[in-house]
Design a protein around this motif. Structure first.
Motif, PDB file in Angstrom:
ATOM      1  N   UNK A  54       0.633  -1.210  -0.078  1.00 25.85           N
ATOM      2  CA  UNK A  54       0.069   0.052  -0.058  1.00 25.85           C
ATOM      3  C   UNK A  54       0.732   1.155   0.233  1.00 25.85           C
ATOM      4  N   UNK A  55       2.005   0.963  -0.224  1.00 23.13           N
ATOM      5  CA  UNK A  55       2.916   2.402  -0.035  1.00 23.13           C
ATOM      6  C   UNK A  55       2.649   2.865  -1.499  1.00 23.13           C
ATOM      7  N   UNK A  56       2.519   4.228  -1.703  1.00 33.81           N
ATOM      8  CA  UNK A  56       2.283   4.846  -3.097  1.00 33.81           C
ATOM      9  C   UNK A  56       3.259   5.885  -3.399  1.00 33.81           C
ATOM     10  N   UNK A  57       3.379   6.078  -4.644  1.00 37.60           N
ATOM     11  CA  UNK A  57       4.449   7.098  -4.878  1.00 37.60           C
ATOM     12  C   UNK A  57       3.791   7.901  -6.340  1.00 37.60           C
ATOM     13  N   UNK A  58       4.202   8.941  -6.779  1.00 33.95           N
ATOM     14  CA  UNK A  58       3.661   9.881  -7.623  1.00 33.95           C
ATOM     15  C   UNK A  58       4.824  10.639  -8.194  1.00 33.95           C
ATOM     16  N   UNK A  59       4.446  10.824  -9.618  1.00 38.51           N
ATOM     17  CA  UNK A  59       5.292  11.819 -10.610  1.00 38.51           C
ATOM     18  C   UNK A  59       4.879  13.208  -9.950  1.00 38.51           C
ATOM     19  N   UNK A  60       6.013  14.062 -10.020  1.00 35.99           N
ATOM     20  CA  UNK A  60       5.913  15.357  -9.575  1.00 35.99           C
ATOM     21  C   UNK A  60       4.735  16.125 -10.111  1.00 35.99           C
ATOM     22  N   UNK A  61       4.491  15.834 -11.403  1.00 35.33           N
ATOM     23  CA  UNK A  61       3.574  16.722 -11.843  1.00 35.33           C
ATOM     24  C   UNK A  61       2.112  16.562 -11.520  1.00 35.33           C
ATOM     25  N   UNK A  62       2.121  15.349 -10.706  1.00 29.20           N
ATOM     26  CA  UNK A  62       0.601  15.065 -10.114  1.00 29.20           C
ATOM     27  C   UNK A  62       0.512  15.064  -8.697  1.00 29.20           C
ATOM     28  N   UNK A  63       1.747  15.188  -8.094  1.00 28.39           N
ATOM     29  CA  UNK A  63       1.723  15.007  -6.482  1.00 28.39           C
ATOM     30  C   UNK A  63       0.888  16.231  -6.030  1.00 28.39           C
ATOM     31  N   UNK A  64      -0.111  15.556  -5.238  1.00 27.14           N
ATOM     32  CA  UNK A  64      -0.806  16.510  -4.352  1.00 27.14           C
ATOM     33  C   UNK A  64      -2.244  16.762  -5.114  1.00 27.14           C
ATOM     34  N   UNK A  65      -2.348  16.218  -6.291  1.00 30.33           N
ATOM     35  CA  UNK A  65      -3.632  16.200  -7.205  1.00 30.33           C
ATOM     36  C   UNK A  65      -4.164  15.212  -7.171  1.00 30.33           C
ATOM     37  N   UNK A  66      -3.494  14.015  -7.528  1.00 31.11           N
ATOM     38  CA  UNK A  66      -3.841  12.636  -7.786  1.00 31.11           C
ATOM     39  C   UNK A  66      -3.618  11.554  -6.498  1.00 31.11           C
ATOM     40  N   UNK A  67      -4.552  10.714  -6.471  1.00 31.54           N
ATOM     41  CA  UNK A  67      -4.194   9.668  -5.288  1.00 31.54           C
ATOM     42  C   UNK A  67      -4.582   8.330  -5.923  1.00 31.54           C
ATOM     43  N   UNK A  68      -3.785   7.466  -5.733  1.00 33.12           N
ATOM     44  CA  UNK A  68      -3.735   5.862  -6.238  1.00 33.12           C
ATOM     45  C   UNK A  68      -4.209   5.271  -5.020  1.00 33.12           C
ATOM     46  N   UNK A  69      -5.259   4.172  -5.072  1.00 34.83           N
ATOM     47  CA  UNK A  69      -5.432   3.277  -4.046  1.00 34.83           C
ATOM     48  C   UNK A  69      -5.963   2.124  -4.624  1.00 34.83           C
ATOM     49  N   UNK A  70      -6.097   1.056  -3.495  1.00 35.90           N
ATOM     50  CA  UNK A  70      -6.275  -0.346  -4.169  1.00 35.90           C
ATOM     51  C   UNK A  70      -7.235  -0.905  -3.121  1.00 35.90           C
ATOM     52  N   UNK A  71      -8.105  -1.878  -3.644  1.00 38.41           N
ATOM     53  CA  UNK A  71      -8.845  -2.617  -2.781  1.00 38.41           C
ATOM     54  C   UNK A  71      -8.581  -4.092  -3.421  1.00 38.41           C
ATOM     55  N   UNK A  72      -7.962  -4.595  -2.312  1.00 40.93           N
ATOM     56  CA  UNK A  72      -7.804  -6.166  -2.840  1.00 40.93           C
ATOM     57  C   UNK A  72      -8.982  -7.018  -2.954  1.00 40.93           C
ATOM     58  N   UNK A  73      -9.781  -6.616  -2.110  1.00 46.87           N
ATOM     59  CA  UNK A  73     -11.017  -7.438  -1.861  1.00 46.87           C
ATOM     60  C   UNK A  73     -11.921  -7.469  -3.256  1.00 46.87           C
ATOM     61  N   UNK A  74     -11.692  -6.316  -4.172  1.00 45.67           N
ATOM     62  CA  UNK A  74     -12.324  -6.033  -5.441  1.00 45.67           C
ATOM     63  C   UNK A  74     -11.348  -6.088  -6.633  1.00 45.67           C
ATOM     64  N   UNK A  75     -10.276  -6.654  -6.145  1.00 40.06           N
ATOM     65  CA  UNK A  75      -9.019  -6.466  -7.376  1.00 40.06           C
ATOM     66  C   UNK A  75      -9.008  -5.531  -8.314  1.00 40.06           C
ATOM     67  N   UNK A  76      -8.960  -4.362  -7.452  1.00 35.49           N
ATOM     68  CA  UNK A  76      -9.324  -3.164  -8.109  1.00 35.49           C
ATOM     69  C   UNK A  76      -8.078  -1.925  -7.665  1.00 35.49           C
ATOM     70  N   UNK A  77      -7.627  -1.326  -8.639  1.00 35.35           N
ATOM     71  CA  UNK A  77      -6.944  -0.210  -8.367  1.00 35.35           C
ATOM     72  C   UNK A  77      -7.534   1.187  -9.020  1.00 35.35           C
TER      73      UNK A  77
END
Length: 115
Positions: A54-77
């Motif tokens: 669950x550790x996330x990383x972002x490109x500088x251009x989207x940092x602070x605007x985009x959020x990535x998250x995953x749901x392992x129960x639903x096999x979805x990112x």
């Protein structure tokens, strides 16, 4: 293995979109997942990644605007995109990186941000 991305579309600058990618055919919880994008005439670049733990990383251009998250129960990112800019316009691709060197791509979903 299949990665099905959805959620792209047309949005005005300053708006928001949420992309989702559903994965089938593999053990989702064992993969690091990522979102990449490719604008016309440019190379494909990483946007955001999230590890198995669950550790996330972002490109500088989207940092602070985009959020990535995953749901392992639903096999979805998912990728929540806020404060969108015209320069965010691109085809967005979902990626799965599995231990052992296997790597999978979805077909992509188009995001267009109008000024």
């Amino acid at each position: 293995v299949q990665l099905q991305a959805s959620g792209g579309g047309l949005v005005q600058a300053g708006g928001s979109l949420r992309l989702s990618c559903t994965v089938t055919g593999m053990i989702f919880s064992g993969a690091s997942m990522g979102w990449y994008r490719q604008a016309p005439g440019k190379q494909r670049d990483v946007v955001a990644t999230i590890t198995r733990s669950g550790i996330s990383g972002y490109a500088d251009s989207v940092q602070g605007r985009f959020t990535i998250f995953r749901d392992n129960a639903k096999n979805t990112v998912s990728l929540q995109m806020n404060s969108l800019k015209p320069e965010d316009t691109a085809v967005y691709y979902c990626n799965a990186d599995v231990p052992g060197g296997r790597n999978y791509w979805g077909k992509g979903t188009l995001v267009t941000v109008s000024s």
